[in-house]
Design a protein around this motif. Structure first.
Motif, PDB file in Angstrom:
ATOM      1  N   ASP A  20       0.940  -1.348  -0.187  1.00 39.26           N
ATOM      2  CA  ASP A  20       0.073  -0.106  -0.002  1.00 39.26           C
ATOM      3  C   ASP A  20       0.918   1.358   0.034  1.00 39.26           C
ATOM      4  N   ARG A  21       0.872   1.996  -1.057  1.00 43.40           N
ATOM      5  CA  ARG A  21       1.850   3.236  -1.217  1.00 43.40           C
ATOM      6  C   ARG A  21       1.298   4.074  -0.388  1.00 43.40           C
ATOM      7  N   ARG A  22       0.174   4.241   0.350  1.00 43.25           N
ATOM      8  CA  ARG A  22       0.032   5.361   1.233  1.00 43.25           C
ATOM      9  C   ARG A  22       0.679   5.249   2.376  1.00 43.25           C
ATOM     10  N   PHE A  23       1.418   4.261   2.620  1.00 43.37           N
ATOM     11  CA  PHE A  23       2.126   4.168   3.748  1.00 43.37           C
ATOM     12  C   PHE A  23       3.478   4.435   3.734  1.00 43.37           C
ATOM     13  N   ASP A  24       3.873   4.478   2.352  1.00 48.21           N
ATOM     14  CA  ASP A  24       5.335   4.955   1.993  1.00 48.21           C
ATOM     15  C   ASP A  24       5.706   6.346   2.591  1.00 48.21           C
ATOM     16  N   GLY A  25       6.780   6.487   3.459  1.00 48.47           N
ATOM     17  CA  GLY A  25       7.256   7.586   4.124  1.00 48.47           C
ATOM     18  C   GLY A  25       6.651   7.698   5.437  1.00 48.47           C
ATOM     19  N   ARG A  26       5.743   6.832   5.846  1.00 47.13           N
ATOM     20  CA  ARG A  26       5.373   6.852   7.255  1.00 47.13           C
ATOM     21  C   ARG A  26       5.819   5.703   8.150  1.00 47.13           C
ATOM     22  N   PHE A  27       6.328   4.774   7.500  1.00 47.16           N
ATOM     23  CA  PHE A  27       7.240   3.866   8.489  1.00 47.16           C
ATOM     24  C   PHE A  27       8.064   3.072   7.237  1.00 47.16           C
ATOM     25  N   VAL A  28       9.046   2.412   7.883  1.00 45.97           N
ATOM     26  CA  VAL A  28       9.725   1.317   7.050  1.00 45.97           C
ATOM     27  C   VAL A  28       9.660  -0.036   7.569  1.00 45.97           C
ATOM     28  N   THR A  29      10.128  -0.977   6.528  1.00 47.99           N
ATOM     29  CA  THR A  29      10.075  -2.550   7.126  1.00 47.99           C
ATOM     30  C   THR A  29      11.287  -2.863   7.224  1.00 47.99           C
ATOM     31  N   GLY A  30      11.758  -3.435   8.498  1.00 46.94           N
ATOM     32  CA  GLY A  30      13.017  -3.874   8.703  1.00 46.94           C
ATOM     33  C   GLY A  30      12.984  -5.507   8.536  1.00 46.94           C
ATOM     34  N   GLU A  81       5.144  11.741  -4.218  1.00 48.12           N
ATOM     35  CA  GLU A  81       4.865  10.729  -3.106  1.00 48.12           C
ATOM     36  C   GLU A  81       4.649  11.299  -1.868  1.00 48.12           C
ATOM     37  N   ASP A  82       5.419  12.445  -1.502  1.00 50.90           N
ATOM     38  CA  ASP A  82       5.136  13.090  -0.147  1.00 50.90           C
ATOM     39  C   ASP A  82       4.017  14.076  -0.222  1.00 50.90           C
ATOM     40  N   ALA A  83       3.642  14.552  -1.426  1.00 50.11           N
ATOM     41  CA  ALA A  83       2.533  15.274  -1.497  1.00 50.11           C
ATOM     42  C   ALA A  83       1.243  14.528  -1.498  1.00 50.11           C
ATOM     43  N   VAL A  84       1.410  13.519  -2.042  1.00 50.89           N
ATOM     44  CA  VAL A  84       0.151  12.347  -1.940  1.00 50.89           C
ATOM     45  C   VAL A  84      -0.206  11.793  -0.496  1.00 50.89           C
ATOM     46  N   ALA A  85       1.017  11.463   0.115  1.00 51.13           N
ATOM     47  CA  ALA A  85       0.998  11.070   1.469  1.00 51.13           C
ATOM     48  C   ALA A  85       0.287  12.412   2.526  1.00 51.13           C
ATOM     49  N   ALA A  86       0.744  13.440   1.954  1.00 52.68           N
ATOM     50  CA  ALA A  86       0.240  14.580   2.741  1.00 52.68           C
ATOM     51  C   ALA A  86      -1.357  14.879   2.721  1.00 52.68           C
ATOM     52  N   ALA A  87      -1.381  14.464   1.366  1.00 49.94           N
ATOM     53  CA  ALA A  87      -3.009  14.720   0.951  1.00 49.94           C
ATOM     54  C   ALA A  87      -3.838  13.604   1.572  1.00 49.94           C
ATOM     55  N   THR A 105      -0.195  21.114  -0.894  1.00 47.71           N
ATOM     56  CA  THR A 105       0.977  20.601  -1.408  1.00 47.71           C
ATOM     57  C   THR A 105       1.898  21.122  -2.341  1.00 47.71           C
ATOM     58  N   GLY A 106       1.315  22.401  -2.888  1.00 52.59           N
ATOM     59  CA  GLY A 106       2.160  23.255  -3.681  1.00 52.59           C
ATOM     60  C   GLY A 106       1.870  22.901  -4.911  1.00 52.59           C
ATOM     61  N   TYR A 107       1.022  22.203  -5.396  1.00 53.34           N
ATOM     62  CA  TYR A 107       0.606  21.954  -6.806  1.00 53.34           C
ATOM     63  C   TYR A 107      -0.571  22.634  -7.313  1.00 53.34           C
ATOM     64  N   SER A 108      -0.557  22.701  -8.528  1.00 49.66           N
ATOM     65  CA  SER A 108      -2.091  23.404  -9.263  1.00 49.66           C
ATOM     66  C   SER A 108      -3.083  22.155  -9.025  1.00 49.66           C
ATOM     67  N   VAL A 115      -1.441  13.486 -10.383  1.00 47.27           N
ATOM     68  CA  VAL A 115      -0.343  12.906  -9.363  1.00 47.27           C
ATOM     69  C   VAL A 115      -1.015  11.977  -8.534  1.00 47.27           C
ATOM     70  N   PHE A 116      -2.081  12.346  -7.833  1.00 44.06           N
ATOM     71  CA  PHE A 116      -2.863  11.764  -6.878  1.00 44.06           C
ATOM     72  C   PHE A 116      -3.311  10.379  -7.473  1.00 44.06           C
ATOM     73  N   LYS A 117      -4.165  10.399  -8.737  1.00 42.08           N
ATOM     74  CA  LYS A 117      -4.600   9.210  -9.299  1.00 42.08           C
ATOM     75  C   LYS A 117      -3.577   8.271  -9.734  1.00 42.08           C
ATOM     76  N   ARG A 118      -2.687   8.631 -10.056  1.00 44.77           N
ATOM     77  CA  ARG A 118      -1.630   7.883 -10.680  1.00 44.77           C
ATOM     78  C   ARG A 118      -1.013   6.886  -9.367  1.00 44.77           C
ATOM     79  N   ALA A 119      -0.809   7.758  -8.268  1.00 42.93           N
ATOM     80  CA  ALA A 119      -0.124   7.174  -7.088  1.00 42.93           C
ATOM     81  C   ALA A 119      -1.204   6.046  -6.379  1.00 42.93           C
ATOM     82  N   MET A 120      -2.651   6.606  -6.358  1.00 44.90           N
ATOM     83  CA  MET A 120      -3.630   5.814  -5.488  1.00 44.90           C
ATOM     84  C   MET A 120      -4.607   5.189  -6.321  1.00 44.90           C
TER      85      MET A 120
END
Length: 346
Positions: A20-30, A81-87, A105-108, A115-120
């Motif tokens: 699930d890409r929504r969690f990228d940047g929120r934690f990492v898997t060791g 990715e950071d922008a999508v995670a923030a949204a 997010t600083g985008y138009s 960007v959001f649809k491509r990621a989610m």
């Protein structure tokens, strides 16, 4: 980079299993056996659960002696990715307009929509509707007054909630909790493809499978009340048999399924494939706006809980070969032959 949110191990592991890409940047898997840490969405083969530990960020993982994965580059969360995670974090907290998300997010607005649809795999509006429905369902379980719960969830009128409620079915939380608080009726019937299990909640069919029985259903929904059907879902069972026997005249049956935003986007695309036609996994990935997520599209395809009704059998490999099927390639071939007008014996 946004700060990672607190997340329990069970939720983190579920996110890893679903990539699930929504969690990228929120934690990492060791992964303790390899000494590597990854993004939740890493495409590498999943490690064994007992070898996994979750960290808030790469610095914490490195402090434990792990090194970053060279495949998913967990420390290099791109601006998109950071922008999508923030949204996503904003939408999880409550409703927001596209303009508000773009400003955040600083985008138009137009560019952020892409960007959001491509990621989610879904638009911000579709994601917001799903989150609003989930909040309403949660509020309804807690609030004394229905109207209060509806407005608290972010609806501007009860009519909007009831329109959404037609597609809610079993709540995502109920799915994740093994059907907790839900009654599921089931029947096992003969079909052209062998013994077929049909199970349903009051909202719709939640499981259609082959070679499964009550024990398999109870394992899938361990916290639900499982009862043999007394005729309550007879019409749906008959419709499911017709979907197998005469797929060109498949009835419109209510479904009660839930998945991640990406999985649900894939399932919607599967339902658009006409009988007698096929699509490749790459086609499906492109159709949901994530052309590089071919493997993830395959995983979402395999996560389908209602065989035939969501026609995952219509997806094949790019070279035209059948690929995989949970219930065996002979069944997949038979279904495709039926839909193309061929006669094939199972």
């Amino acid at each position: 980079m946004m700060q990672p949110i607190a997340i329990d191990d069970d939720a983190a592991w579920q996110a890893v299993k679903e990539r699930d890409r929504r969690f990228d940047g929120r934690f990492v898997t060791g992964v303790l056996t390899t000494g590597i840490y990854c993004r939740p969405s890493c495409a590498a083969r999943h490690p064994k659960r007992e070898n996994v530990r979750f960290f808030h960020d790469g610095a914490a993982a490195r402090g434990a002696g792990l090194r970053p994965c060279k495949r998913c580059l967990p420390d290099n969360v791109a601006p998109d990715e950071d922008a999508v995670a923030a949204a996503v974090k904003r939408l999880d907290a409550g409703p927001a307009t596209l303009e508000e998300l773009a400003k955040l997010t600083g985008y138009s607005p137009t560019h952020f929509q892409r960007v959001f649809k491509r990621a989610m795999g879904v638009s911000p509006a579709a994601y917001a509707r799903a989150r609003r429905s989930a909040r309403a369902t949660q509020s309804l379980e807690q609030e004394g007054k229905v109207t209060d719960a509806i407005y608290d969830a972010g609806y501007d009128a009860p009519s909007r909630f009831y329109a959404d409620a037609q597609r809610l079915g079993m709540t995502p939380s109920a799915w994740k909790k093994g059907g907790a608080g839900v009654t599921i009726r089931y029947a096992v019937v003969d079909s052209a493809l062998g013994p077929m299990l049909v199970a349903a909640t009051d909202k719709g069919i939640c499981r259609l499978s082959f070679d499964e029985d009550e024990a398999a259903l109870s394992k899938r929904f361990p916290n639900a009340k499982i009862v043999a059907d007394d005729g309550t879902i007879a019409d749906w069972v008959e419709g499911a048999v017709q979907a197998v026997e005469a797929p060109l005249a498949m009835p419109d049956l209510p479904l009660d399924v839930a998945g991640t935003a990406f999985q649900e986007a894939v399932w919607q695309e599967l339902k658009k494939i006409p009988p007698g036609e096929t699509r490749s996994y790459a086609d499906i990935a492109a159709a949901v706006g994530k052309p590089d997520a071919v493997r993830a599209a395959g995983s979402a395809n395999g996560a389908n809980n209602v065989a035939v009704l969501i026609p995952c059998h219509r997806v094949v490999r790019s070279d035209g070969s059948l690929g995989g099927y949970a219930y065996g390639l002979e069944r997949k071939r038979t279904l495709l032959d039926k839909e193309s007008g061929k006669r094939t014996l199972l």
